[in-house]
Design a protein around this motif. Structure first.
Motif, PDB file in Angstrom:
ATOM      1  N   LEU A   6      -5.225   2.554  -1.427  1.00 14.67           N
ATOM      2  CA  LEU A   6      -6.463   2.109  -2.059  1.00 14.67           C
ATOM      3  C   LEU A   6      -6.367   2.248  -3.576  1.00 14.67           C
ATOM      4  O   LEU A   6      -6.748   1.353  -4.325  1.00 14.67           O
ATOM      5  N   GLN A   7      -5.809   3.350  -4.019  1.00 14.63           N
ATOM      6  CA  GLN A   7      -5.613   3.569  -5.455  1.00 14.63           C
ATOM      7  C   GLN A   7      -4.626   2.546  -6.024  1.00 14.63           C
ATOM      8  O   GLN A   7      -4.857   1.976  -7.094  1.00 14.63           O
ATOM      9  N   LYS A   8      -3.536   2.271  -5.306  1.00 20.47           N
ATOM     10  CA  LYS A   8      -2.555   1.287  -5.774  1.00 20.47           C
ATOM     11  C   LYS A   8      -3.164  -0.109  -5.878  1.00 20.47           C
ATOM     12  O   LYS A   8      -2.904  -0.831  -6.838  1.00 20.47           O
ATOM     13  N   LEU A   9      -3.960  -0.479  -4.892  1.00 23.10           N
ATOM     14  CA  LEU A   9      -4.609  -1.795  -4.925  1.00 23.10           C
ATOM     15  C   LEU A   9      -5.571  -1.899  -6.104  1.00 23.10           C
ATOM     16  O   LEU A   9      -5.625  -2.927  -6.777  1.00 23.10           O
ATOM     17  N   ARG A  10      -6.319  -0.833  -6.340  1.00 22.11           N
ATOM     18  CA  ARG A  10      -7.262  -0.833  -7.470  1.00 22.11           C
ATOM     19  C   ARG A  10      -6.514  -0.997  -8.786  1.00 22.11           C
ATOM     20  O   ARG A  10      -6.879  -1.828  -9.624  1.00 22.11           O
ATOM     21  N   LYS A  11      -5.443  -0.237  -8.947  1.00 23.95           N
ATOM     22  CA  LYS A  11      -4.682  -0.303 -10.194  1.00 23.95           C
ATOM     23  C   LYS A  11      -3.976  -1.648 -10.348  1.00 23.95           C
ATOM     24  O   LYS A  11      -3.889  -2.181 -11.462  1.00 23.95           O
ATOM     25  N   LYS A  12      -3.476  -2.206  -9.242  1.00 27.05           N
ATOM     26  CA  LYS A  12      -2.823  -3.517  -9.284  1.00 27.05           C
ATOM     27  C   LYS A  12      -3.785  -4.579  -9.791  1.00 27.05           C
ATOM     28  O   LYS A  12      -3.398  -5.527 -10.461  1.00 27.05           O
ATOM     29  N   ASN A  13      -5.065  -4.406  -9.467  1.00 25.28           N
ATOM     30  CA  ASN A  13      -6.093  -5.345  -9.911  1.00 25.28           C
ATOM     31  C   ASN A  13      -6.716  -4.952 -11.252  1.00 25.28           C
ATOM     32  O   ASN A  13      -7.738  -5.515 -11.646  1.00 25.28           O
ATOM     33  N   ASN A  14      -6.091  -3.986 -11.921  1.00 21.25           N
ATOM     34  CA  ASN A  14      -6.545  -3.531 -13.237  1.00 21.25           C
ATOM     35  C   ASN A  14      -8.015  -3.141 -13.255  1.00 21.25           C
ATOM     36  O   ASN A  14      -8.770  -3.528 -14.151  1.00 21.25           O
ATOM     37  N   LEU A  15      -8.417  -2.394 -12.232  1.00 20.06           N
ATOM     38  CA  LEU A  15      -9.803  -1.936 -12.128  1.00 20.06           C
ATOM     39  C   LEU A  15      -9.859  -0.416 -12.213  1.00 20.06           C
ATOM     40  O   LEU A  15      -8.969   0.272 -11.720  1.00 20.06           O
ATOM     41  N   TYR A  31     -17.184   6.564  -4.676  1.00 19.58           N
ATOM     42  CA  TYR A  31     -15.956   5.781  -4.552  1.00 19.58           C
ATOM     43  C   TYR A  31     -14.733   6.678  -4.724  1.00 19.58           C
ATOM     44  O   TYR A  31     -13.757   6.563  -3.975  1.00 19.58           O
ATOM     45  N   GLY A  32     -14.778   7.568  -5.681  1.00 17.79           N
ATOM     46  CA  GLY A  32     -13.667   8.502  -5.887  1.00 17.79           C
ATOM     47  C   GLY A  32     -13.410   9.352  -4.652  1.00 17.79           C
ATOM     48  O   GLY A  32     -12.262   9.615  -4.292  1.00 17.79           O
ATOM     49  N   MET A  33     -14.483   9.758  -3.993  1.00 21.29           N
ATOM     50  CA  MET A  33     -14.345  10.555  -2.773  1.00 21.29           C
ATOM     51  C   MET A  33     -13.709   9.729  -1.653  1.00 21.29           C
ATOM     52  O   MET A  33     -12.896  10.248  -0.879  1.00 21.29           O
ATOM     53  N   ILE A  34     -14.040   8.452  -1.580  1.00 23.12           N
ATOM     54  CA  ILE A  34     -13.417   7.570  -0.586  1.00 23.12           C
ATOM     55  C   ILE A  34     -11.930   7.448  -0.888  1.00 23.12           C
ATOM     56  O   ILE A  34     -11.086   7.570  -0.007  1.00 23.12           O
ATOM     57  N   GLU A  35     -11.606   7.218  -2.152  1.00 26.75           N
ATOM     58  CA  GLU A  35     -10.215   7.040  -2.558  1.00 26.75           C
ATOM     59  C   GLU A  35      -9.393   8.309  -2.302  1.00 26.75           C
ATOM     60  O   GLU A  35      -8.221   8.225  -1.947  1.00 26.75           O
ATOM     61  N   ARG A  36      -9.996   9.455  -2.479  1.00 25.87           N
ATOM     62  CA  ARG A  36      -9.298  10.723  -2.239  1.00 25.87           C
ATOM     63  C   ARG A  36      -9.287  11.119  -0.770  1.00 25.87           C
ATOM     64  O   ARG A  36      -8.657  12.101  -0.388  1.00 25.87           O
ATOM     65  N   GLY A  37      -9.992  10.364   0.068  1.00 29.26           N
ATOM     66  CA  GLY A  37     -10.034  10.664   1.489  1.00 29.26           C
ATOM     67  C   GLY A  37     -11.006  11.768   1.847  1.00 29.26           C
ATOM     68  O   GLY A  37     -10.975  12.290   2.955  1.00 29.26           O
ATOM     69  N   PHE A  53     -10.276  -6.381  -2.216  1.00 33.45           N
ATOM     70  CA  PHE A  53      -8.832  -6.334  -2.443  1.00 33.45           C
ATOM     71  C   PHE A  53      -8.060  -7.339  -1.591  1.00 33.45           C
ATOM     72  O   PHE A  53      -6.851  -7.227  -1.427  1.00 33.45           O
ATOM     73  N   ASP A  54      -8.784  -8.344  -1.060  1.00 30.17           N
ATOM     74  CA  ASP A  54      -8.171  -9.415  -0.274  1.00 30.17           C
ATOM     75  C   ASP A  54      -7.263  -8.843   0.807  1.00 30.17           C
ATOM     76  O   ASP A  54      -6.088  -9.194   0.916  1.00 30.17           O
ATOM     77  N   SER A  55      -7.823  -7.926   1.563  1.00 34.30           N
ATOM     78  CA  SER A  55      -7.070  -7.209   2.581  1.00 34.30           C
ATOM     79  C   SER A  55      -7.936  -7.063   3.826  1.00 34.30           C
ATOM     80  O   SER A  55      -8.955  -7.741   3.958  1.00 34.30           O
ATOM     81  N   THR A  56      -7.514  -6.194   4.737  1.00 36.20           N
ATOM     82  CA  THR A  56      -8.309  -5.915   5.928  1.00 36.20           C
ATOM     83  C   THR A  56      -8.629  -4.427   5.978  1.00 36.20           C
ATOM     84  O   THR A  56      -7.958  -3.616   5.336  1.00 36.20           O
ATOM     85  N   ILE A  57      -9.610  -4.093   6.766  1.00 38.95           N
ATOM     86  CA  ILE A  57      -9.960  -2.687   6.954  1.00 38.95           C
ATOM     87  C   ILE A  57      -8.765  -1.938   7.527  1.00 38.95           C
ATOM     88  O   ILE A  57      -8.436  -0.840   7.074  1.00 38.95           O
ATOM     89  N   ASP A  58      -8.095  -2.534   8.513  1.00 40.54           N
ATOM     90  CA  ASP A  58      -6.931  -1.889   9.118  1.00 40.54           C
ATOM     91  C   ASP A  58      -5.857  -1.577   8.093  1.00 40.54           C
ATOM     92  O   ASP A  58      -5.290  -0.482   8.083  1.00 40.54           O
ATOM     93  N   PHE A  61      -7.388   1.247   5.557  1.00 34.21           N
ATOM     94  CA  PHE A  61      -7.834   2.546   6.076  1.00 34.21           C
ATOM     95  C   PHE A  61      -7.032   3.081   7.257  1.00 34.21           C
ATOM     96  O   PHE A  61      -7.172   4.244   7.617  1.00 34.21           O
ATOM     97  N   PHE A  62      -6.189   2.229   7.852  1.00 31.01           N
ATOM     98  CA  PHE A  62      -5.429   2.687   9.012  1.00 31.01           C
ATOM     99  C   PHE A  62      -3.928   2.548   8.840  1.00 31.01           C
ATOM    100  O   PHE A  62      -3.176   2.550   9.816  1.00 31.01           O
ATOM    101  N   ASN A  63      -3.473   2.408   7.596  1.00 31.20           N
ATOM    102  CA  ASN A  63      -2.047   2.456   7.253  1.00 31.20           C
ATOM    103  C   ASN A  63      -1.172   1.509   8.058  1.00 31.20           C
ATOM    104  O   ASN A  63      -0.143   1.903   8.586  1.00 31.20           O
ATOM    105  N   THR A  64      -1.546   0.247   8.112  1.00 33.08           N
ATOM    106  CA  THR A  64      -0.739  -0.713   8.850  1.00 33.08           C
ATOM    107  C   THR A  64       0.223  -1.439   7.919  1.00 33.08           C
ATOM    108  O   THR A  64       0.702  -0.867   6.955  1.00 33.08           O
ATOM    109  N   LYS A  65       0.503  -2.679   8.162  1.00 31.46           N
ATOM    110  CA  LYS A  65       1.549  -3.441   7.479  1.00 31.46           C
ATOM    111  C   LYS A  65       1.527  -3.327   5.956  1.00 31.46           C
ATOM    112  O   LYS A  65       2.546  -3.059   5.337  1.00 31.46           O
ATOM    113  N   LEU A  66       0.388  -3.537   5.327  1.00 37.04           N
ATOM    114  CA  LEU A  66       0.312  -3.500   3.871  1.00 37.04           C
ATOM    115  C   LEU A  66       0.715  -2.132   3.338  1.00 37.04           C
ATOM    116  O   LEU A  66       1.437  -2.020   2.360  1.00 37.04           O
TER     117      LEU A  66
END
Length: 76
Positions: A6-15, A31-37, A53-58, A61-66
């Motif tokens: 989640l942190q990597k996606l945020r930074k990739k999008n310069n947010l 939001y910070g608490m979500i990002e820190r788990g 982030f043009d992604s899926t919940i899985d 939040f569930f560490n799949t392919k992405l």
């Protein structure tokens, strides 16, 4: 469990956490608490985050392919 993807996606999008929180209409602290788990988003909020982030919940939040792709693991 820290949500590094989640942190990597945020930074990739310069947010910043502040900017993401504003888009999601939540507090930056939450939001910070979500990002820190430390907190889990509602299903509705998880969907908003995934859409942002043009992604899926899985994937986020569930560490799949992405997650595996960002961490150099094979997805085969």
């Amino acid at each position: 469990m820290k949500r590094e993807l989640l942190q990597k996606l945020r930074k990739k999008n310069n947010l910043t956490q502040q900017e993401v929180a504003e888009i999601l209409e939540i507090t930056p602290v939450f939001y910070g608490m979500i990002e820190r788990g430390e907190r889990n988003p509602s299903l509705e909020l998880a969907k908003k985050i995934a859409d942002l982030f043009d992604s899926t919940i899985d994937e986020i939040f569930f560490n799949t392919k992405l997650y595996k792709l960002y961490n150099g693991q094979s997805t085969a």
